[in-house]
Design a protein around this motif. Structure first.
Motif, PDB file in Angstrom:
ATOM      1  N   GLU A   8     -31.474   4.362   9.544  1.00 18.02           N
ATOM      2  CA  GLU A   8     -31.130   2.992   9.183  1.00 18.02           C
ATOM      3  C   GLU A   8     -32.385   2.140   9.188  1.00 18.02           C
ATOM      4  N   GLY A   9     -32.655   1.472   8.072  1.00 18.30           N
ATOM      5  CA  GLY A   9     -33.798   0.580   8.004  1.00 18.30           C
ATOM      6  C   GLY A   9     -34.326   0.447   6.590  1.00 18.30           C
ATOM      7  N   ASP A  10     -35.145  -0.545   6.387  1.00 18.37           N
ATOM      8  CA  ASP A  10     -35.770  -0.808   5.097  1.00 18.37           C
ATOM      9  C   ASP A  10     -37.175  -0.216   5.129  1.00 18.37           C
ATOM     10  N   PHE A  11     -37.282   1.097   4.961  1.00 16.87           N
ATOM     11  CA  PHE A  11     -38.548   1.800   5.125  1.00 16.87           C
ATOM     12  C   PHE A  11     -39.309   1.882   3.804  1.00 16.87           C
ATOM     13  N   THR A  12     -40.624   1.708   3.905  1.00 11.19           N
ATOM     14  CA  THR A  12     -41.486   1.813   2.728  1.00 11.19           C
ATOM     15  C   THR A  12     -42.170   3.173   2.672  1.00 11.19           C
ATOM     16  N   THR A  27     -42.106   0.146   8.000  1.00  8.86           N
ATOM     17  CA  THR A  27     -41.379  -0.955   7.374  1.00  8.86           C
ATOM     18  C   THR A  27     -42.359  -1.936   6.737  1.00  8.86           C
ATOM     19  N   LYS A  28     -41.837  -2.857   5.911  1.00  9.29           N
ATOM     20  CA  LYS A  28     -42.670  -3.846   5.231  1.00  9.29           C
ATOM     21  C   LYS A  28     -43.389  -4.781   6.199  1.00  9.29           C
TER      22      LYS A  28
END
Length: 168
Positions: A8-12, A27-28
């Motif tokens: 779970e997460g907004d990973f780059t 992450t960002k």
């Protein structure tokens, strides 16, 4: 290694370790989170610096994670000790970050043509061995190991590993 978990997460950027059941995810906002093979987040991993792109590169056989941020900061996370050790030479974002085949050197190249060869010990401590300045951004890094004849003749230990860099 196979992972069958949703993180779970907004990973780059996501980097699985090739030997150990570990995944690093950036992450960002400049944070790096570590997960095990069951998707459990490591609570003691405190890896964060400046927002923006983050590069991740696991050591081949050790629990050492090389990390770089958009400002050129280079650090190595030692998972056994739960410590982040920093080295600060680059003034620009990295375009290349590679471990040598023996795992005791880390080569970093930046957008401005700076190249640094770091010595890294088993605890992730960084020290600069040498620096170069090229005219363009570094795009590739390749190591040449000993060939079959050199191995058969037993001259491998005496050979320096050849490093090749490519630039725009």
């Amino acid at each position: 290694m196979w992972y069958d978990q949703n993180l779970e997460g907004d990973f780059t950027t996501i980097a699985p370790h090739s030997v150990f059941p570990l995944i690093a995810a950036a992450t960002k906002d400049g944070r790096v989170e570590l997960y095990d093979d069951e998707g459990n987040k490591a609570e003691k991993a405190d890896i964060a610096r400046v927002p923006g792109d983050v590069r991740l590169r696991w050591h081949w056989t050790r629990k050492l994670l090389a990390v770089s941020w958009v400002n050129g900061m280079v650090a190595v996370w030692c998972d056994n000790e739960k410590v982040l050790r920093e080295g600060n030479v680059h003034q620009a974002a990295l375009s290349v970050m590679e471990w040598n085949p023996a795992g005791n050197r880390l080569v970093t190249g930046d957008e401005d043509g700076g190249v640094v060869v770091w010595k890294v010990d088993h605890r992730g401590r960084l020290s600069v061995l040498c620096q170069y300045r090229l005219s363009n951004r570094i795009t590739h890094c390749l190591f040449r190991g000993p060939d079959e004849l050199e191995i058969k003749c037993g001259v491998v230990a005496a050979l320096a590993l050849e490093l090749y860099m490519a630039a725009d």
